[in-house]
Design an enzyme around this catalytic site. Structure first.
Site, PDB file in Angstrom:
ATOM      1  CG  ASP A  50      -1.951   1.025   1.280  1.00 50.77           C
ATOM      2  OD1 ASP A  50      -2.810   1.002   0.394  1.00 50.77           O
ATOM      3  OD2 ASP A  50      -1.935   1.874   2.193  1.00 50.77           O
ATOM      4  CD  GLU A  56      -2.039   2.514  -3.588  1.00 44.75           C
ATOM      5  OE1 GLU A  56      -3.103   3.055  -3.895  1.00 44.75           O
ATOM      6  OE2 GLU A  56      -1.629   2.460  -2.411  1.00 44.75           O
TER       7      GLU A  56
END
Ligand code: GLC
Length: 534
Positions: free
Chosen positions: A212, A271
């Protein structure tokens, strides 16, 4: 069902297709209106039937759920909302038995303010080693934070530890909600802590991790004011002080070594929301395996833009050698059927876009519901729960509405068992005609198109017409026909204008809409074409 694919195939991830499950909206097994592990376990045969190689599960670890699980209070547990660790273990075994890999989300930029280490830091006070795990800094004064950075969710990126206290004048950094304090990656103890988290899941047999906000872990030394502050509209990219700092690459080199120490090698997908040439640096041979092609994820329906970004991504791939990773949807962005114009036309385009990315060289991620061509839902204001909505006025709830399983509306269209609580987000009008059941029955449904595409993709790979090493050459023909030639025997074409398009020479092996009587590709359709006799 055909034999499950073996899990120990070197480099399997390079052209893998992964299905993203947002657990709270996938399937509710226990009837509390929130999707969970037991619901997912029951629906595994469905995911396997799509022909994908694995599943990426967004967070189900213990969390106060301020950001729907991206505020983690225990990185190595299962939130009772979703089930138990025994259920997770059973799920992992069942997935592996079907040849499906499991990827989890790891959230290393920030944790929950309920995480024991953050609570200990607050309690320990200024100057303590506990506070050095996070960014606790004295403000300019009691009312003015240390710098001008903004939170991606709106408002400033700093909160006072204890606004009423004269003794403790410190502020802590949170690039997202105040309940999501950022870790201080300049403290080596943070790196050691996360290595433990990685190893915990890898020891269990988890096949990979999606990282993330992977480009934001390090903040520029000095924490000074920034020219671009990282607002809800511009996102982190616009604050150069928190994005893409060089030191972050050392983290992924270490994580790659950890991933490579397991057999089969565990996979890292980032990401990394950066321009192609910067994002590609995260997938150098000793860093992550994959990073989503974010510049592509958010494009509109525009052949020139697709060709330009595709070309840039290809150049970056050539420079750094890592295969590309395509996606058009995830839980943070407006569903493609809506983004591409909405209504029937948006639906045709989303279907074409899905077929297109599955033909491009590299790996692809599909977000749950994309196979049902779900549009963005206009969730009633009072039902919205996304912190980006409550703090910043931008809602991601519309891409997170529970999946419709049945055509009949009972039990939130089959999302929950009989007698359940209402779903955590209201299901949408017309959901029944978009359900899995409706798609299973329809011969030409997007679900059937996806299955056909993945089956054909496997065959063409076995026949060595497609290879994970393929490059892509992008162009636009006749102003609006997007063409990506993949390797030397295959191409993907997408008709992005408003008249039918003549396809390049070759055999059309699959298309998202039937060709016209004249053999042209109708507007808003994609085709896979074999360009030479094979
Ligand atoms: C990522 C997640 C998003 C979350 C944010 C903060 O962008 O995909 O859902 O809100 O990080 O963790």
């Amino acid at each position: 069902m055909s034999e499950p694919a073996p899990l120990h195939v070197p480099g399997w991830w390079q052209d893998a297709v992964i299905y993203q499950v947002y657990p709270r909206s996938f399937a509710d097994g226990d009837g509390d209106g929130v999707g969970d592990l037991s619901g997912l376990l029951t629906r595994l045969p469905y995911i396997a039937s799509l022909g994908v190689d694995g599943i990426w599960m967004t967070p189900f670890q213990p969390s106060p759920q301020v950001d729907q699980g991206y505020d983690v209070s225990d990185y190595c547990g299962v939130d009772p909302l979703f089930g138990t660790m025994a259920q997770f273990d059973a799920l992992l075994d069942a997935a592996h038995a079907r040849g499906l890999r499991i990827f989890l989300d790891v959230v290393p930029n920030h944790c929950s303010s309920e995480h024991p280490l953050f609570k200990a830091a607050v309690a320990a006070g200024p100057g303590s080693p506990e506070r050095a795990m996070f960014h606790f800094v004295d403000g300019v004064d009691g009312d003015t934070p240390p710098n001008n950075w903004q939170s991606v969710f709106g408002g400033r990126a700093w909160s006072r530890v204890d606004p009423g206290s004269d003794a403790d004048q410190q502020w802590y950094l949170h690039l997202f909600a105040p309940e999501q304090p950022d870790w201080n990656w300049r403290n080596p103890a943070v790196g050691d802590y996360f290595e433990g988290v990685l190893r915990f899941w890898f020891e269990k047999g988890v096949d990979g991790l999606r990282i993330d906000v992977a480009h934001a872990l390090f903040k520029a030394e000095g924490l000074t004011d920034s020219a671009g502050t990282g607002t809800v509209v511009d996102g982190l990219r616009s604050n150069p002080q928190v994005s893409d700092q060089e030191e972050v690459h050392e983290v992924y080199r270490r994580w790659r070594r950890v991933a490579a120490s397991y057999s089969p090698e565990r996979v890292l997908v980032g990401e990394v929301n950066l321009a192609p040439h910067r994002a590609a640096r995260y997938t150098r041979h000793d860093e992550m395996h994959q990073a989503f092609a974010f510049s592509f994820v958010k494009l509109g329906w525009d052949a020139a833009a697709w060709a330009a970004v595709g070309t840039e991504l290809e150049e970056a791939r050539r420079e750094h050698g890592a295969p590309l990773t395509w996606a058009l949807e995830n839980h943070d962005i407006v569903r493609s059927a809506t983004r591409f114009g909405g209504g029937e036309q948006g639906a045709l385009r989303a279907r074409a876009g899905l077929l297109a990315i599955l033909g491009l060289p590299g790996g692809a991620y599909i977000y749950q519901g994309q196979e049902l061509n779900l549009p963005e839902v206009d969730v009633p204001l009072e039902a919205r729960v996304d912190p980006m909505w409550t703090r910043g006025g931008v809602s991601r709830d519309g891409a997170r509405v529970p999946l419709p399983w049945t055509s009949a509306s009972e039990n939130a269209f089959g999302f929950s068992p009989p007698g359940s609580a209402s779903p955590w987000l209201p299901v949408a009008a017309g959901w029944g005609s978009r359900s899995v059941e409706a798609h299973q029955a329809g011969e030409d449904s997007t679900l059937q198109l996806l299955r056909a595409a993945l089956e054909l993709r496997k065959q063409l790979t076995e026949q060595e017409i497609l290879s994970p090493d393929d490059g892509g050459t992008w162009r636009v023909e006749d102003r609006s026909l997007l063409v990506c030639e993949r390797g030397d025997r295959f191409l993907v074409a997408v008709a992005m204008g408003d008249v039918p398009a003549r396809l390049p020479e070759g055999d059309v092996v699959l298309s998202s809409s039937p060709l016209t009587a004249e053999g042209l590709l109708p507007p808003d359709a994609a085709a896979w074409v074999l360009t030479q006799d094979s």
